[in-house]
Design a protein around this motif. Sequence first.
Motif, mmCIF file in Angstrom:
data_model
loop_
_atom_site.group_PDB
_atom_site.id
_atom_site.type_symbol
_atom_site.label_atom_id
_atom_site.label_comp_id
_atom_site.label_asym_id
_atom_site.label_seq_id
_atom_site.Cartn_x
_atom_site.Cartn_y
_atom_site.Cartn_z
ATOM 1 N N ARG A 2 26.443 58.200 38.502
ATOM 2 C CA ARG A 2 27.112 59.454 38.204
ATOM 3 C C ARG A 2 28.636 59.281 38.239
ATOM 4 N N GLY A 3 29.315 60.042 37.362
ATOM 5 C CA GLY A 3 30.775 59.989 37.316
ATOM 6 C C GLY A 3 31.383 60.794 38.454
ATOM 7 N N ASN A 4 32.651 60.590 38.676
ATOM 8 C CA ASN A 4 33.356 61.291 39.754
ATOM 9 C C ASN A 4 33.288 62.798 39.592
ATOM 10 N N TRP A 5 33.436 63.296 38.364
ATOM 11 C CA TRP A 5 33.406 64.737 38.115
ATOM 12 C C TRP A 5 32.050 65.325 38.501
ATOM 13 N N GLU A 6 30.971 64.635 38.145
ATOM 14 C CA GLU A 6 29.627 65.120 38.468
ATOM 15 C C GLU A 6 29.398 65.154 39.973
ATOM 16 N N MET A 8 31.744 65.504 42.315
ATOM 17 C CA MET A 8 32.549 66.586 42.868
ATOM 18 C C MET A 8 31.903 67.942 42.567
ATOM 19 N N GLU A 9 31.394 68.112 41.366
ATOM 20 C CA GLU A 9 30.759 69.371 40.985
ATOM 21 C C GLU A 9 29.495 69.618 41.810
ATOM 22 N N TRP A 16 33.365 75.947 43.339
ATOM 23 C CA TRP A 16 34.305 75.578 42.287
ATOM 24 C C TRP A 16 34.751 76.817 41.512
#
Length: 72
Positions: A2-6, A8-9, A16
């Motif tokens: 998973r990417g950093n944005w995912e 964090m979300e 958020w």
Amino acid sequence: MRGNWEIMEAAMGGWWTVLMLIIVADVILRGMGMWRAARKGQQGWFVAMLVINSVGILPVVYMLFFEKKGKK
């Protein structure tokens, strides 16, 4: 992976949206308060609203209680 944005979300969940609403409200209230203080020549209030981050509380206090009433 998973990417950093995912990540964090997923960690923040519904917070958020609440955080973004608070930021937008703060910018709007601060802008309104600073505009009114500048138009009425109240430099102290203008600088206070510019420097102090109060999540919209300081501009509301200014507009409700300390804004000099008179001609617009």
